[in-house]
Design a protein around this motif. Sequence first.
Motif, PDB file in Angstrom:
ATOM      1  N   THR A  22      -0.571  11.232   7.557  1.00  0.00           N
ATOM      2  CA  THR A  22       0.105  10.047   8.089  1.00  0.00           C
ATOM      3  C   THR A  22       1.084   9.552   7.044  1.00  0.00           C
ATOM      4  O   THR A  22       0.762   9.511   5.852  1.00  0.00           O
ATOM      5  CB  THR A  22      -0.895   8.922   8.405  1.00  0.00           C
ATOM      6  OG1 THR A  22      -1.738   9.329   9.483  1.00  0.00           O
ATOM      7  CG2 THR A  22      -0.177   7.634   8.800  1.00  0.00           C
ATOM      8  N   TYR A  23       2.278   9.207   7.482  1.00  0.00           N
ATOM      9  CA  TYR A  23       3.253   8.575   6.598  1.00  0.00           C
ATOM     10  C   TYR A  23       3.212   7.064   6.809  1.00  0.00           C
ATOM     11  O   TYR A  23       3.153   6.586   7.946  1.00  0.00           O
ATOM     12  CB  TYR A  23       4.666   9.051   6.923  1.00  0.00           C
ATOM     13  CG  TYR A  23       5.000  10.456   6.496  1.00  0.00           C
ATOM     14  CD1 TYR A  23       4.323  11.102   5.462  1.00  0.00           C
ATOM     15  CD2 TYR A  23       6.041  11.145   7.117  1.00  0.00           C
ATOM     16  CE1 TYR A  23       4.649  12.381   5.068  1.00  0.00           C
ATOM     17  CE2 TYR A  23       6.382  12.432   6.732  1.00  0.00           C
ATOM     18  CZ  TYR A  23       5.680  13.052   5.719  1.00  0.00           C
ATOM     19  OH  TYR A  23       6.016  14.328   5.338  1.00  0.00           O
ATOM     20  N   PHE A  24       3.266   6.317   5.724  1.00  0.00           N
ATOM     21  CA  PHE A  24       3.572   4.894   5.792  1.00  0.00           C
ATOM     22  C   PHE A  24       5.080   4.793   5.585  1.00  0.00           C
ATOM     23  O   PHE A  24       5.605   5.294   4.579  1.00  0.00           O
ATOM     24  CB  PHE A  24       2.841   4.118   4.696  1.00  0.00           C
ATOM     25  CG  PHE A  24       1.414   3.772   5.030  1.00  0.00           C
ATOM     26  CD1 PHE A  24       0.613   4.648   5.763  1.00  0.00           C
ATOM     27  CD2 PHE A  24       0.852   2.571   4.616  1.00  0.00           C
ATOM     28  CE1 PHE A  24      -0.704   4.343   6.069  1.00  0.00           C
ATOM     29  CE2 PHE A  24      -0.463   2.256   4.921  1.00  0.00           C
ATOM     30  CZ  PHE A  24      -1.247   3.137   5.646  1.00  0.00           C
ATOM     31  N   HIS A  34       4.025   6.974  18.372  1.00  0.00           N
ATOM     32  CA  HIS A  34       4.694   7.199  17.086  1.00  0.00           C
ATOM     33  C   HIS A  34       6.207   6.995  17.165  1.00  0.00           C
ATOM     34  O   HIS A  34       6.816   6.470  16.224  1.00  0.00           O
ATOM     35  CB  HIS A  34       4.391   8.612  16.593  1.00  0.00           C
ATOM     36  CG  HIS A  34       2.934   8.867  16.400  1.00  0.00           C
ATOM     37  ND1 HIS A  34       2.189   8.240  15.433  1.00  0.00           N
ATOM     38  CD2 HIS A  34       2.066   9.675  17.067  1.00  0.00           C
ATOM     39  CE1 HIS A  34       0.939   8.655  15.490  1.00  0.00           C
ATOM     40  NE2 HIS A  34       0.837   9.520  16.484  1.00  0.00           N
ATOM     41  N   SER A  35       6.810   7.412  18.263  1.00  0.00           N
ATOM     42  CA  SER A  35       8.260   7.237  18.408  1.00  0.00           C
ATOM     43  C   SER A  35       8.634   5.761  18.365  1.00  0.00           C
ATOM     44  O   SER A  35       9.632   5.367  17.746  1.00  0.00           O
ATOM     45  CB  SER A  35       8.749   7.862  19.720  1.00  0.00           C
ATOM     46  OG  SER A  35       8.484   9.247  19.756  1.00  0.00           O
ATOM     47  N   ASN A  47       2.615   9.452  12.543  1.00  0.00           N
ATOM     48  CA  ASN A  47       2.333  10.892  12.498  1.00  0.00           C
ATOM     49  C   ASN A  47       3.467  11.602  11.746  1.00  0.00           C
ATOM     50  O   ASN A  47       4.632  11.477  12.109  1.00  0.00           O
ATOM     51  CB  ASN A  47       2.244  11.349  13.965  1.00  0.00           C
ATOM     52  CG  ASN A  47       2.177  12.823  14.182  1.00  0.00           C
ATOM     53  OD1 ASN A  47       2.818  13.598  13.491  1.00  0.00           O
ATOM     54  ND2 ASN A  47       1.432  13.218  15.192  1.00  0.00           N
ATOM     55  N   TYR A  48       3.141  12.345  10.712  1.00  0.00           N
ATOM     56  CA  TYR A  48       4.177  12.964   9.878  1.00  0.00           C
ATOM     57  C   TYR A  48       5.035  13.951  10.659  1.00  0.00           C
ATOM     58  O   TYR A  48       6.252  14.081  10.398  1.00  0.00           O
ATOM     59  CB  TYR A  48       3.536  13.659   8.665  1.00  0.00           C
ATOM     60  CG  TYR A  48       3.112  15.081   8.909  1.00  0.00           C
ATOM     61  CD1 TYR A  48       3.896  16.152   8.484  1.00  0.00           C
ATOM     62  CD2 TYR A  48       1.928  15.387   9.594  1.00  0.00           C
ATOM     63  CE1 TYR A  48       3.515  17.467   8.708  1.00  0.00           C
ATOM     64  CE2 TYR A  48       1.542  16.691   9.824  1.00  0.00           C
ATOM     65  CZ  TYR A  48       2.335  17.727   9.382  1.00  0.00           C
ATOM     66  OH  TYR A  48       1.962  19.028   9.614  1.00  0.00           O
ATOM     67  N   ILE A  67       7.127   5.692   2.284  1.00  0.00           N
ATOM     68  CA  ILE A  67       6.719   5.102   1.012  1.00  0.00           C
ATOM     69  C   ILE A  67       5.351   5.588   0.529  1.00  0.00           C
ATOM     70  O   ILE A  67       5.008   5.427  -0.634  1.00  0.00           O
ATOM     71  CB  ILE A  67       6.705   3.558   1.090  1.00  0.00           C
ATOM     72  CG1 ILE A  67       5.734   3.079   2.179  1.00  0.00           C
ATOM     73  CG2 ILE A  67       8.116   3.014   1.311  1.00  0.00           C
ATOM     74  CD1 ILE A  67       5.423   1.590   2.105  1.00  0.00           C
ATOM     75  N   TRP A  68       4.556   6.186   1.434  1.00  0.00           N
ATOM     76  CA  TRP A  68       3.243   6.705   1.008  1.00  0.00           C
ATOM     77  C   TRP A  68       2.747   7.726   2.022  1.00  0.00           C
ATOM     78  O   TRP A  68       3.051   7.633   3.224  1.00  0.00           O
ATOM     79  CB  TRP A  68       2.219   5.564   0.896  1.00  0.00           C
ATOM     80  CG  TRP A  68       0.896   6.018   0.330  1.00  0.00           C
ATOM     81  CD1 TRP A  68       0.653   6.462  -0.947  1.00  0.00           C
ATOM     82  CD2 TRP A  68      -0.362   6.095   1.025  1.00  0.00           C
ATOM     83  NE1 TRP A  68      -0.674   6.802  -1.091  1.00  0.00           N
ATOM     84  CE2 TRP A  68      -1.322   6.584   0.091  1.00  0.00           C
ATOM     85  CE3 TRP A  68      -0.762   5.796   2.318  1.00  0.00           C
ATOM     86  CZ2 TRP A  68      -2.662   6.785   0.444  1.00  0.00           C
ATOM     87  CZ3 TRP A  68      -2.092   5.988   2.669  1.00  0.00           C
ATOM     88  CH2 TRP A  68      -3.035   6.480   1.733  1.00  0.00           C
ATOM     89  N   THR A  69       1.998   8.723   1.549  1.00  0.00           N
ATOM     90  CA  THR A  69       1.433   9.774   2.389  1.00  0.00           C
ATOM     91  C   THR A  69      -0.069   9.835   2.185  1.00  0.00           C
ATOM     92  O   THR A  69      -0.539   9.862   1.040  1.00  0.00           O
ATOM     93  CB  THR A  69       2.039  11.150   2.034  1.00  0.00           C
ATOM     94  OG1 THR A  69       3.466  11.079   2.151  1.00  0.00           O
ATOM     95  CG2 THR A  69       1.503  12.233   2.955  1.00  0.00           C
ATOM     96  N   THR A  70      -0.825   9.868   3.278  1.00  0.00           N
ATOM     97  CA  THR A  70      -2.280   9.950   3.170  1.00  0.00           C
ATOM     98  C   THR A  70      -2.712  11.333   2.690  1.00  0.00           C
ATOM     99  O   THR A  70      -1.965  12.303   2.832  1.00  0.00           O
ATOM    100  CB  THR A  70      -2.964   9.719   4.533  1.00  0.00           C
ATOM    101  OG1 THR A  70      -2.613  10.802   5.414  1.00  0.00           O
ATOM    102  CG2 THR A  70      -2.574   8.402   5.155  1.00  0.00           C
ATOM    103  N   PRO A  71      -3.928  11.456   2.178  1.00  0.00           N
ATOM    104  CA  PRO A  71      -4.510  12.784   1.974  1.00  0.00           C
ATOM    105  C   PRO A  71      -4.639  13.498   3.322  1.00  0.00           C
ATOM    106  O   PRO A  71      -4.650  12.862   4.383  1.00  0.00           O
ATOM    107  CB  PRO A  71      -5.887  12.472   1.382  1.00  0.00           C
ATOM    108  CG  PRO A  71      -5.759  11.108   0.791  1.00  0.00           C
ATOM    109  CD  PRO A  71      -4.796  10.369   1.680  1.00  0.00           C
TER     110      PRO A  71
END
Length: 289
Positions: A112-114, A176-177, A194-195, A215-219
């Motif tokens: 997941t992207y923030f 997500h869109s 969703n990346y 700005i941030w990506t989950t594991p």
Amino acid sequence: MRYLFAVLALLVSLGSTAADNQRPQFTFTAIPDQNEAELVRRFQQVADYLSKELDVDVKYMPVKSYPAAITAFRNNQVQLAWFGGLSGVQARRAVPGSEAIAQGYEDQFFKTYFIAHASAGLQPAETLSDTLRGKTFTFGSKGSTSGRLMPEFHLRETFGEAPGEIFSRVGFSGDHSRTIALVQSGAYQVGAVNYAVWEKAVDKAEVNPDQVSVIWTTPAYADYQWTVRGDIDRQLGAGFKQRLTRALLKLEDESILRAFPRSRFVPADNDVYRAIEETATAIGLLDDF
């Protein structure tokens, strides 16, 4: 004699129609994680492919929400569904004996992207920090793994608080869109997306990098999968689940795979999603299942 030939022709026609009507009907659905037109294009291709491979009439049934997809699966309106990690767990709980049978290769390593609007003044970082506090934030659908479950898990793990205590306002975009659109417009300062949907939007030049960025990506975690009802062989004949699984795993049509987007489908089973189930239980998202 002419009358006799006419009667025979009619009987042959009726017999052919009856045979067509007796052809098994197989219906599937998918969670509505993107705009409807995109989903219809993608899954009509899948329906055509499966119809040819399985020699049955295959129909794609669009739904309006994640809960609607689970309800259709529970009520046997559909026998197969393309679920996210959480919705798949919920559906399998609702229909005991159901199984995850295939996932995209990339779904083994989902992220997941923030994303944030430029006005929020947030910079890319390796960890979540207090700079998020007080911002406005939107998830995707309430039942989304990548748009709600995993981002909420990491927020709670980092801050020890619920999202409503971290952010000044919390919303749910629905898919997500729309999350991308809402953050890009500034309606929300930060969002979880969703990346794969993000990267596809970037490739199609639908994202303005001057307005919104990651700005941030989950594991990584396991996410989307095909889940089939446990009684599928009783409905469509012995061995149908095996043939269906084989058809999904050997799918090589580049236009279909690009539409997901996935490079190929690989085997999956319910155990792959055990961590998702445990996380959802801890957050309370399985209380109604």
